[in-house]
Design an enzyme around this catalytic site. Structure first.
Site, mmCIF file in Angstrom:
data_model
loop_
_atom_site.group_PDB
_atom_site.id
_atom_site.type_symbol
_atom_site.label_atom_id
_atom_site.label_comp_id
_atom_site.label_asym_id
_atom_site.label_seq_id
_atom_site.Cartn_x
_atom_site.Cartn_y
_atom_site.Cartn_z
ATOM 1 N N LYS A 100 33.156 -35.096 -124.356
ATOM 2 C CA LYS A 100 32.668 -34.174 -125.397
ATOM 3 C C LYS A 100 31.264 -34.514 -125.883
ATOM 4 C CE LYS A 100 36.764 -31.932 -126.937
ATOM 5 N NZ LYS A 100 37.893 -32.697 -126.354
ATOM 6 N N GLU A 122 34.096 -26.983 -135.455
ATOM 7 C CA GLU A 122 35.529 -26.957 -135.722
ATOM 8 C C GLU A 122 36.150 -28.054 -134.873
ATOM 9 O OE1 GLU A 122 34.249 -25.189 -133.267
ATOM 10 O OE2 GLU A 122 35.618 -25.944 -131.730
ATOM 11 N N SER A 388 39.021 -37.443 -118.225
ATOM 12 C CA SER A 388 38.170 -36.890 -119.287
ATOM 13 C C SER A 388 38.006 -37.802 -120.494
ATOM 14 C CB SER A 388 38.711 -35.529 -119.724
ATOM 15 O OG SER A 388 40.076 -35.620 -120.102
#
Ligand SMILES: *Cc1c(COP(=O)(O)O)cnc(C)c1O
Length: 406
Positions: A100, A122, A388
């Site tokens: 991310k 968010e 990930s």
């Protein structure tokens, strides 16, 4: 580095058409009040992203701050177990523990060049919120993160991290008090602060140009994979690339530079929760119908009269009732194969990887690992699996699973 491509009017896997469509999915379904914000982004994002000074700073931060390139690791014992060759793309080794940060760095740099002084985001599990708060701290920007009240309760360590990083975490108290309510609050904030605020969306979802923009920021994953595989195997192209899909950003990044090579089989793994037909699942392509969610047309889990269905997954990052429009198109066109893994299968796969390779994966990534069993891999096949994120955040869930197995 990717070359700038001017928006065309046909659309490809790598790039939506001028209206933001991948096949029949995508577009920008937004309230009138957001029109100028989204329009500004659409007009400027490609130009800004591929400016030399932007690329220089982006690459510098990916390298010296996030820790890229992340290794491509040949998992020997896992490979032996499946009688094939499996490489792990180690996104878990990024700063803040997942892929991310790639997107958060990209979007915050972009926001600065748009002259924005305030960042909103968010977050569900808090991973995207932490990544965004991290880059805002680095750049000295105000950061507001909307999070469902229920999620704040469930994810207290991430709430504490965000606050320590200087972000304001605001609870979303409507509806189910989870991710989709937090998203609604963030959209409301953006409507009220159209001039000085950039909304950092955390996956390849939302109105055009977000899916394309986020896919491009994450495409560094497959850019590195190609180079690294060439060094290790003498070819840039694996037989399979496997990734889990929540909204779809790590998968989009892992697939991106292979999209035009039909030789490379793309495998997306969704969360089946307690089982696809259990009523407690998040397997959007299996259960969803075309609909509009959070600003774009895609596959959405919904009731016959169009109410969004509450998803379920043991992994908070996959607990989303939609999927990005690129992935809906990959599914519909058959370019990617969509598999799913249950909560239980993913837990087992997480423990297995930990035992075999000494790597504790995020529960999200464990879904991709769980799919290996379903793939009938040959000894000569080369697979790259996008790991990930790391599993530190999931320790409470892993501890519970160990207790109930005793
Ligand atoms: C958020 C998250 C995901 C799911 O998001 P995508 O946009 O589908 O990649 C997957 N893995 C980890 C570790 C995450 O934090």
């Amino acid at each position: 580095m990717i070359n700038i491509v001017t928006p065309n009017n046909k659309g490809t896997y790598k790039q939506p058409d001028i209206f933001g469509y991948y096949g029949s999915f995508g577009g920008a379904y937004i309230p009138e009040m957001l029109h100028s914000n989204v329009e500004e982004l659409k007009e400027k994002y490609l130009q800004i992203m591929y400016e030399e000074s932007f690329q220089k700073e982006f690459q510098h931060l990916l390298h010296d701050y996030a820790g890229r390139p992340t290794p491509l690791f040949l998992a020997e014992r896992l490979s032996k177990q499946f009688n094939t060759k499996i490489y792990l793309k180690r996104e878990d080794l990024n700063h803040t523990g997942a892929h991310k940060i790639n997107n958060a760095i990209g979007q915050v740099l972009l926001a600065l060049r748009l002259g924005k002084k305030r960042i909103i985001a968010e977050t569900g599990a808090g991973q995207h919120g932490v990544a965004t708060a991290t880059v805002c701290a680095l750049k000295g920007l105000e950061c507001i993160v909307y999070m469902g009240e229920v999620d704040m309760e469930r994810q207290q360590p991430n709430v504490a991290r965000m606050r320590m990083l200087g972000a304001t975490v605001l609870p979303a108290t409507s509806g189910s008090k989870t991710l989709k309510d937090a998203t609604n609050e963030a959209i409301r904030d953006w409507i009220n602060n159209p001039n000085d605020t950039h909304y950092v969306i955390g996956s390849v979802v939302g109105p055009h140009p977000y899916p394309d923009m986020v896919a491009r920021f994450q495409s560094v994953i497959s850019e590195e994979m190609k180079k690294q595989l060439k060094e290790k195997e003498g070819t840039e192209l694996p037989d399979y690339v496997v990734a889990c899909v929540g909204g779809g950003s790590n998968a989009a990044g892992a697939f991106y530079h292979f999209l035009d090579d039909p030789k490379v089989q793309l495998v997306a793994v969704e969360a089946a929760g307690c089982g696809i037909n259990s009523g407690m699942s998040a397997a959007t392509t299996q259960l969803g119908k075309p609909g509009v969610l959070h600003g774009s047309k895609s596959l959405v889990m919904q009731t016959p009269d169009g109410q969004v269905v509450e998803p379920h997954s043991i992994s908070a990052g996959l607990d989303y009732p939609g999927i990005g429009p690129l992935h809906a198109h990959l599914y519909e066109s058959g370019r990617a194969k969509f598999l799913s893994a249950t909560d239980k299968e993913s837990l087992d796969a997480a423990f297995n990887l930990t035992k075999m390779e000494g790597i504790i994966p995020a529960l999200e990534s464990a879904h991709a690992l769980a799919a290996l069993k379903q793939m009938k891999l040959k000894p000569t096949d080369v697979t790259i699996l996008c790991l990930s994120g790391r599993g530190d955040k999931d320790l409470a869930t892993y501890m519970k699973a160990m207790e109930s197995n005793q």
